[in-house]
Design a protein around this motif. Sequence first.
Motif, short mmCIF file in Angstrom:
data_model
loop_
_atom_site.label_atom_id
_atom_site.label_comp_id
_atom_site.label_asym_id
_atom_site.label_seq_id
_atom_site.Cartn_x
_atom_site.Cartn_y
_atom_site.Cartn_z
N GLN A 158 -9.14 -5.47 -7.96
CA GLN A 158 -8.67 -6.83 -7.70
C GLN A 158 -7.27 -6.83 -7.10
OE1 GLN A 158 -9.89 -5.87 -10.80
NE2 GLN A 158 -11.93 -6.70 -10.44
N CYS A 159 -6.44 -5.88 -7.48
CA CYS A 159 -5.06 -5.83 -7.01
C CYS A 159 -4.92 -4.99 -5.74
CB CYS A 159 -4.15 -5.28 -8.11
SG CYS A 159 -2.41 -5.18 -7.63
N VAL A 160 -5.48 -3.81 -5.75
CA VAL A 160 -5.34 -2.90 -4.60
C VAL A 160 -6.46 -3.20 -3.60
CG1 VAL A 160 -5.29 -0.50 -3.85
CG2 VAL A 160 -4.28 -1.13 -6.06
N LEU A 161 -6.07 -3.72 -2.43
CA LEU A 161 -7.04 -4.12 -1.42
C LEU A 161 -7.37 -2.98 -0.46
CD1 LEU A 161 -5.59 -7.65 -0.62
CD2 LEU A 161 -7.41 -7.05 -2.24
N ALA A 162 -6.34 -2.20 -0.09
CA ALA A 162 -6.55 -1.11 0.86
C ALA A 162 -5.48 -0.06 0.70
CB ALA A 162 -6.53 -1.66 2.29
N ILE A 163 -5.86 1.18 0.96
CA ILE A 163 -4.94 2.31 0.92
C ILE A 163 -5.09 3.08 2.22
CG2 ILE A 163 -4.41 4.52 -0.19
CD1 ILE A 163 -5.38 3.25 -2.83
N ASP A 164 -3.97 3.31 2.88
CA ASP A 164 -3.97 4.07 4.12
C ASP A 164 -2.98 5.21 3.97
OD1 ASP A 164 -3.78 5.12 6.70
OD2 ASP A 164 -3.93 3.16 7.66
N LEU A 165 -3.51 6.39 3.66
CA LEU A 165 -2.64 7.55 3.44
C LEU A 165 -1.93 7.97 4.73
CD1 LEU A 165 -4.84 9.73 1.05
CD2 LEU A 165 -2.99 8.15 0.45
N GLU A 166 -2.57 7.78 5.87
CA GLU A 166 -1.97 8.19 7.14
C GLU A 166 -0.71 7.39 7.46
OE1 GLU A 166 -4.64 8.60 10.43
OE2 GLU A 166 -6.14 9.61 9.20
N THR A 167 -0.74 6.08 7.19
CA THR A 167 0.44 5.25 7.46
C THR A 167 1.36 5.18 6.25
OG1 THR A 167 -0.66 3.21 6.77
CG2 THR A 167 -0.82 3.82 9.11
N GLY A 168 0.87 5.65 5.10
CA GLY A 168 1.68 5.63 3.88
C GLY A 168 1.83 4.24 3.28
N GLU A 169 0.77 3.42 3.43
CA GLU A 169 0.85 2.05 2.95
C GLU A 169 -0.34 1.68 2.06
OE1 GLU A 169 3.18 0.16 6.79
OE2 GLU A 169 1.11 -0.46 6.40
N MET A 170 -0.04 0.75 1.15
CA MET A 170 -1.05 0.19 0.27
C MET A 170 -0.95 -1.33 0.37
SD MET A 170 -1.20 0.40 -3.91
CE MET A 170 -1.43 2.17 -3.95
N GLN A 171 -2.06 -1.97 0.63
CA GLN A 171 -2.12 -3.44 0.70
C GLN A 171 -2.56 -3.94 -0.66
OE1 GLN A 171 -1.59 -5.15 3.75
NE2 GLN A 171 -1.61 -7.05 2.62
N VAL A 172 -1.82 -4.93 -1.20
CA VAL A 172 -2.14 -5.45 -2.53
C VAL A 172 -2.24 -6.97 -2.53
CG1 VAL A 172 -1.07 -3.50 -3.76
CG2 VAL A 172 0.29 -5.54 -3.26
N ASP A 173 -3.01 -7.47 -3.48
CA ASP A 173 -3.09 -8.90 -3.75
C ASP A 173 -2.22 -9.13 -4.98
OD1 ASP A 173 -3.69 -11.53 -4.19
OD2 ASP A 173 -5.83 -11.22 -4.58
N TRP A 174 -0.95 -9.49 -4.72
CA TRP A 174 0.01 -9.62 -5.81
C TRP A 174 1.04 -10.67 -5.44
CZ3 TRP A 174 -0.49 -8.03 -10.57
CH2 TRP A 174 0.60 -8.07 -11.44
N ASP A 175 1.34 -11.56 -6.35
CA ASP A 175 2.36 -12.59 -6.13
C ASP A 175 3.73 -11.95 -6.28
OD1 ASP A 175 4.06 -14.75 -6.15
OD2 ASP A 175 3.00 -15.84 -7.73
N ALA A 176 4.50 -11.98 -5.21
CA ALA A 176 5.83 -11.35 -5.21
C ALA A 176 6.76 -11.94 -6.26
CB ALA A 176 6.47 -11.47 -3.83
N GLY A 177 6.50 -13.17 -6.68
CA GLY A 177 7.34 -13.80 -7.70
C GLY A 177 6.98 -13.40 -9.12
N PHE A 178 5.90 -12.67 -9.27
CA PHE A 178 5.44 -12.29 -10.61
C PHE A 178 6.04 -10.97 -11.02
CE2 PHE A 178 2.19 -10.57 -13.59
CZ PHE A 178 2.34 -11.53 -14.58
#
Length: 178
Positions: A158-178
């Motif tokens: 639910q939180c981790v939407l995508a992981i891209d090891l090549e670019t070194g990024e993880m896309q998350v569904d998370w409220d930055a204010g939380f």
Amino acid sequence: MSTTPAQAEDLIVLGKIFSVHGVRGEVKVYSFTDPLDNVLDYRRWTLRRDNEVKQVELASGRLHGKVLVAKLKGLDDREVARTYAGFDICVPRSELPELSDDEYYWHQLEGLKVIDQQGQLLGKVDHLLETGANDVMVVKPCTGSLDDRERLLPYTEQCVLAIDLETGEMQVDWDAGF
């Protein structure tokens, strides 16, 4: 047992020796693997503590409650075994089994930039914690991050939407204010 340092390979920590067991030189091991006894699949361990490195060979091991008891080849004395407490158990990264496309080792996630759905950089994954219900990522601020807050994010679908090891990024569904 050899005290020759390991090859300059990238070592991964799979567990830690924390105490002795019995009088015949066995050691108690806390395993970071899942399942716990997977650390016993590796017969040669590189032990690291501070600047000290030892190469050892596993003679046998067994699950004893929630910890493992391991017998190291040539280690037969309880008092000598006591000196092994505090050593991390490492193996070369190259010995780890391949995972499926949607599985990751914790060490692969550490250092990834964590970006929310609005494109805001929340920080980088510093390390993960095992909580029982689900693993938790400790995300610490980094250069360019939204703010200076440390965040604890669940490592769930639910939180981790995508992981891209090549670019070194993880896309998350998370409220930055939380």
